[in-house]
Motif scaffolding. Structure first.
Motif, PDB file in Angstrom:
ATOM      1  N   ARG A   1       0.826  -1.210   0.000  1.00  0.00           N
ATOM      2  CA  ARG A   1       0.000   0.000   0.000  1.00  0.00           C
ATOM      3  C   ARG A   1       0.861   1.262   0.000  1.00  0.00           C
ATOM      4  NH1 ARG A   1      -1.791  -3.502   3.719  1.00  0.00           N
ATOM      5  NH2 ARG A   1      -1.126  -2.277   5.505  1.00  0.00           N
ATOM      6  N   GLN A   2       0.198   2.374  -0.232  1.00  0.00           N
ATOM      7  CA  GLN A   2       0.927   3.636  -0.180  1.00  0.00           C
ATOM      8  C   GLN A   2       1.292   3.957   1.268  1.00  0.00           C
ATOM      9  OE1 GLN A   2      -1.446   7.259  -1.006  1.00  0.00           O
ATOM     10  NE2 GLN A   2      -3.086   5.805  -1.503  1.00  0.00           N
ATOM     11  N   PHE A   3       2.334   4.730   1.422  1.00  0.00           N
ATOM     12  CA  PHE A   3       2.787   5.142   2.746  1.00  0.00           C
ATOM     13  C   PHE A   3       3.513   6.477   2.607  1.00  0.00           C
ATOM     14  CE2 PHE A   3       6.402   3.068   0.905  1.00  0.00           C
ATOM     15  CZ  PHE A   3       7.500   3.778   1.366  1.00  0.00           C
ATOM     16  N   ARG A   4       3.747   7.109   3.724  1.00  0.00           N
ATOM     17  CA  ARG A   4       4.496   8.368   3.741  1.00  0.00           C
ATOM     18  C   ARG A   4       5.300   8.407   5.031  1.00  0.00           C
ATOM     19  NH1 ARG A   4       3.968  12.836   0.659  1.00  0.00           N
ATOM     20  NH2 ARG A   4       1.989  12.114  -0.175  1.00  0.00           N
ATOM     21  N   PHE A   5       6.595   8.671   4.913  1.00  0.00           N
ATOM     22  CA  PHE A   5       7.433   8.834   6.098  1.00  0.00           C
ATOM     23  C   PHE A   5       7.226  10.217   6.687  1.00  0.00           C
ATOM     24  CE2 PHE A   5      10.565   5.706   4.068  1.00  0.00           C
ATOM     25  CZ  PHE A   5      10.220   4.669   4.912  1.00  0.00           C
TER      26      PHE A   5
ATOM     27  N   ARG B   1       9.283   5.346  -4.358  1.00  0.00           N
ATOM     28  CA  ARG B   1      10.010   6.267  -5.244  1.00  0.00           C
ATOM     29  C   ARG B   1       9.886   7.711  -4.756  1.00  0.00           C
ATOM     30  NH1 ARG B   1      11.620   3.662  -9.762  1.00  0.00           N
ATOM     31  NH2 ARG B   1      10.649   1.638 -10.131  1.00  0.00           N
ATOM     32  N   ARG B   2       8.686   8.104  -4.342  1.00  0.00           N
ATOM     33  CA  ARG B   2       8.476   9.467  -3.844  1.00  0.00           C
ATOM     34  C   ARG B   2       9.315   9.714  -2.595  1.00  0.00           C
ATOM     35  NH1 ARG B   2       3.535   9.060  -1.898  1.00  0.00           N
ATOM     36  NH2 ARG B   2       4.442   8.730   0.138  1.00  0.00           N
ATOM     37  N   GLU B   3       9.335   8.737  -1.678  1.00  0.00           N
ATOM     38  CA  GLU B   3      10.087   8.919  -0.437  1.00  0.00           C
ATOM     39  C   GLU B   3      11.595   8.982  -0.691  1.00  0.00           C
ATOM     40  OE1 GLU B   3       8.965   9.796   2.516  1.00  0.00           O
ATOM     41  OE2 GLU B   3       6.961   9.815   1.640  1.00  0.00           O
TER      42      GLU B   3
ATOM     43  N   LYS C   1      13.025  10.076  -3.377  1.00  0.00           N
ATOM     44  CA  LYS C   1      13.276  11.382  -3.987  1.00  0.00           C
ATOM     45  C   LYS C   1      13.219  12.491  -2.934  1.00  0.00           C
ATOM     46  CE  LYS C   1      11.688  14.288  -7.819  1.00  0.00           C
ATOM     47  NZ  LYS C   1      12.911  14.419  -8.563  1.00  0.00           N
ATOM     48  N   SER C   2      12.322  12.341  -1.973  1.00  0.00           N
ATOM     49  CA  SER C   2      12.209  13.327  -0.908  1.00  0.00           C
ATOM     50  C   SER C   2      13.450  13.307   0.000  1.00  0.00           C
ATOM     51  CB  SER C   2      10.946  13.047  -0.082  1.00  0.00           C
ATOM     52  OG  SER C   2      10.829  13.971   0.962  1.00  0.00           O
ATOM     53  N   ILE C   3      13.952  12.110   0.286  1.00  0.00           N
ATOM     54  CA  ILE C   3      15.131  11.973   1.156  1.00  0.00           C
ATOM     55  C   ILE C   3      16.390  12.413   0.427  1.00  0.00           C
ATOM     56  CG2 ILE C   3      16.591  10.290   2.370  1.00  0.00           C
ATOM     57  CD1 ILE C   3      13.949   8.696   2.894  1.00  0.00           C
ATOM     58  N   PHE C   4      16.509  12.042  -0.846  1.00  0.00           N
ATOM     59  CA  PHE C   4      17.693  12.356  -1.644  1.00  0.00           C
ATOM     60  C   PHE C   4      17.278  13.056  -2.937  1.00  0.00           C
ATOM     61  CE2 PHE C   4      18.909   8.420   0.679  1.00  0.00           C
ATOM     62  CZ  PHE C   4      19.896   8.978   1.476  1.00  0.00           C
ATOM     63  N   PRO C   5      16.948  14.343  -2.871  1.00  0.00           N
ATOM     64  CA  PRO C   5      16.441  15.038  -4.063  1.00  0.00           C
ATOM     65  C   PRO C   5      17.438  15.085  -5.223  1.00  0.00           C
ATOM     66  CG  PRO C   5      16.696  16.562  -2.208  1.00  0.00           C
ATOM     67  CD  PRO C   5      16.979  15.195  -1.689  1.00  0.00           C
ATOM     68  N   ASP C   6      18.729  14.948  -4.937  1.00  0.00           N
ATOM     69  CA  ASP C   6      19.738  15.007  -5.991  1.00  0.00           C
ATOM     70  C   ASP C   6      20.117  13.639  -6.544  1.00  0.00           C
ATOM     71  OD1 ASP C   6      19.778  17.744  -5.628  1.00  0.00           O
ATOM     72  OD2 ASP C   6      21.439  17.671  -4.207  1.00  0.00           O
ATOM     73  N   LYS C   7      19.479  12.578  -6.036  1.00  0.00           N
ATOM     74  CA  LYS C   7      19.809  11.230  -6.482  1.00  0.00           C
ATOM     75  C   LYS C   7      18.553  10.582  -7.052  1.00  0.00           C
ATOM     76  CE  LYS C   7      23.468  10.555  -3.088  1.00  0.00           C
ATOM     77  NZ  LYS C   7      24.567  10.727  -4.013  1.00  0.00           N
ATOM     78  N   ARG C   8      18.753   9.674  -8.006  1.00  0.00           N
ATOM     79  CA  ARG C   8      17.619   8.974  -8.611  1.00  0.00           C
ATOM     80  C   ARG C   8      17.820   7.478  -8.494  1.00  0.00           C
ATOM     81  NH1 ARG C   8      17.440  10.142 -14.442  1.00  0.00           N
ATOM     82  NH2 ARG C   8      16.076   8.349 -14.364  1.00  0.00           N
ATOM     83  N   LEU C   9      16.719   6.759  -8.397  1.00  0.00           N
ATOM     84  CA  LEU C   9      16.789   5.311  -8.539  1.00  0.00           C
ATOM     85  C   LEU C   9      17.097   5.042 -10.006  1.00  0.00           C
ATOM     86  CD1 LEU C   9      13.687   4.226  -6.463  1.00  0.00           C
ATOM     87  CD2 LEU C   9      15.993   3.353  -6.125  1.00  0.00           C
ATOM     88  N   ARG C  10      18.181   4.319 -10.259  1.00  0.00           N
ATOM     89  CA  ARG C  10      18.576   3.970 -11.625  1.00  0.00           C
ATOM     90  C   ARG C  10      18.754   2.461 -11.716  1.00  0.00           C
ATOM     91  NH1 ARG C  10      20.368   8.686 -14.232  1.00  0.00           N
ATOM     92  NH2 ARG C  10      21.008  10.329 -12.798  1.00  0.00           N
ATOM     93  N   ARG C  11      18.495   1.935 -12.885  1.00  0.00           N
ATOM     94  CA  ARG C  11      18.653   0.494 -13.074  1.00  0.00           C
ATOM     95  C   ARG C  11      20.102   0.081 -12.835  1.00  0.00           C
ATOM     96  NH1 ARG C  11      16.803  -3.624 -17.858  1.00  0.00           N
ATOM     97  NH2 ARG C  11      17.442  -5.475 -16.704  1.00  0.00           N
ATOM     98  N   VAL C  12      20.265  -0.992 -12.057  1.00  0.00           N
ATOM     99  CA  VAL C  12      21.586  -1.576 -11.872  1.00  0.00           C
ATOM    100  C   VAL C  12      21.899  -2.314 -13.169  1.00  0.00           C
ATOM    101  CG1 VAL C  12      22.973  -3.202 -10.527  1.00  0.00           C
ATOM    102  CG2 VAL C  12      21.193  -1.839  -9.379  1.00  0.00           C
ATOM    103  N   PRO C  13      23.024  -2.009 -13.812  1.00  0.00           N
ATOM    104  CA  PRO C  13      23.327  -2.664 -15.084  1.00  0.00           C
ATOM    105  C   PRO C  13      23.336  -4.187 -14.936  1.00  0.00           C
ATOM    106  CG  PRO C  13      24.899  -0.902 -14.631  1.00  0.00           C
ATOM    107  CD  PRO C  13      24.071  -1.081 -13.393  1.00  0.00           C
ATOM    108  N   PRO C  14      22.715  -4.909 -15.879  1.00  0.00           N
ATOM    109  CA  PRO C  14      22.657  -6.374 -15.776  1.00  0.00           C
ATOM    110  C   PRO C  14      24.035  -7.033 -15.702  1.00  0.00           C
ATOM    111  CG  PRO C  14      21.152  -5.602 -17.466  1.00  0.00           C
ATOM    112  CD  PRO C  14      21.951  -4.419 -17.022  1.00  0.00           C
ATOM    113  N   GLU C  15      25.080  -6.327 -16.156  1.00  0.00           N
ATOM    114  CA  GLU C  15      26.434  -6.886 -16.087  1.00  0.00           C
ATOM    115  C   GLU C  15      27.165  -6.515 -14.790  1.00  0.00           C
ATOM    116  OE1 GLU C  15      26.534  -2.932 -18.160  1.00  0.00           O
ATOM    117  OE2 GLU C  15      25.321  -4.728 -18.429  1.00  0.00           O
TER     118      GLU C  15
END
Length: 181
Positions: free
Chosen positions: A70-74, A108-110, A112-126
């Protein structure tokens, strides 16, 4: 014998508490830890343990598991505590139960809120974490239950699909502090 929770050298991975169903799949982490114990011969505790984000003992754990439906908010205090935990070397492994969209969007929202300058990015499969480099398994292809791929006459059963592993992460100081499935 019994659980190893209090034995020195035992890895204890608690679940992180939140309002989005942090214990909706109570056996998920235990099953994951049993695989870790049995296949990698690692001393781990399979004892169920939930920890609040603001609990001082959070800093005692090198890794925490987080999942939900479910949705949540810290709160701002929880965001600050989580940032401190991650900046001091902690790691979150998070999973959206059954690909839950509300949990996915909240996580994802949380982040971004905690680390506004960082993004979740795909870990390269290799990435080496998917290879035997760290004494693990070669995971260039994994079998995943995909709840979104269903036969028209079988709405309850998810199909198995073979795919490259797909994790997203946030890197800090050359390491993944957050991994999200």
């Amino acid at each position: 014998g019994g659980d190893l929770a209090g034995i020195r050298g035992t890895l204890n991975i608690p679940k992180l508490q939140h309002g989005g169903g942090s214990d909706d799949a109570p056996a998920a982490l235990t099953n994951l830890l049993r695989v870790l114990r049995d296949q990698l011969r690692t001393r781990v505790s399979t004892q169920r343990h939930l920890v609040a984000v603001t609990d001082k003992t959070l800093l005692d754990h090198p890794i925490v598991f987080m999942h939900g439906r479910r949705q949540f908010r810290f709160t701002s205090a929880e965001r600050k505590a989580l940032a401190t935990y991650l900046e001091r070397g902690g790691m979150i492994f998070a999973d959206s139960i059954c690909a839950s969209q509300p949990f996915d969007e909240s996580f994802r929202r949380e982040m971004k809120s905690i680390f506004p300058d960082k993004r979740l990015r795909r870990v390269p499969p290799e990435h080496p974490m998917f290879t035997t480099e760290f004494h693990g398994f070669d995971l260039d292809t994994v079998t995943r239950r995909d709840p979104h791929v269903r036969a028209g006459n079988d709405p309850l059963k998810a199909r198995l699909v073979k795919v490259a592993p797909h994790l997203e992460g946030i890197e800090m100081d050359g390491r993944y502090a957050v991994l999200f499935s």
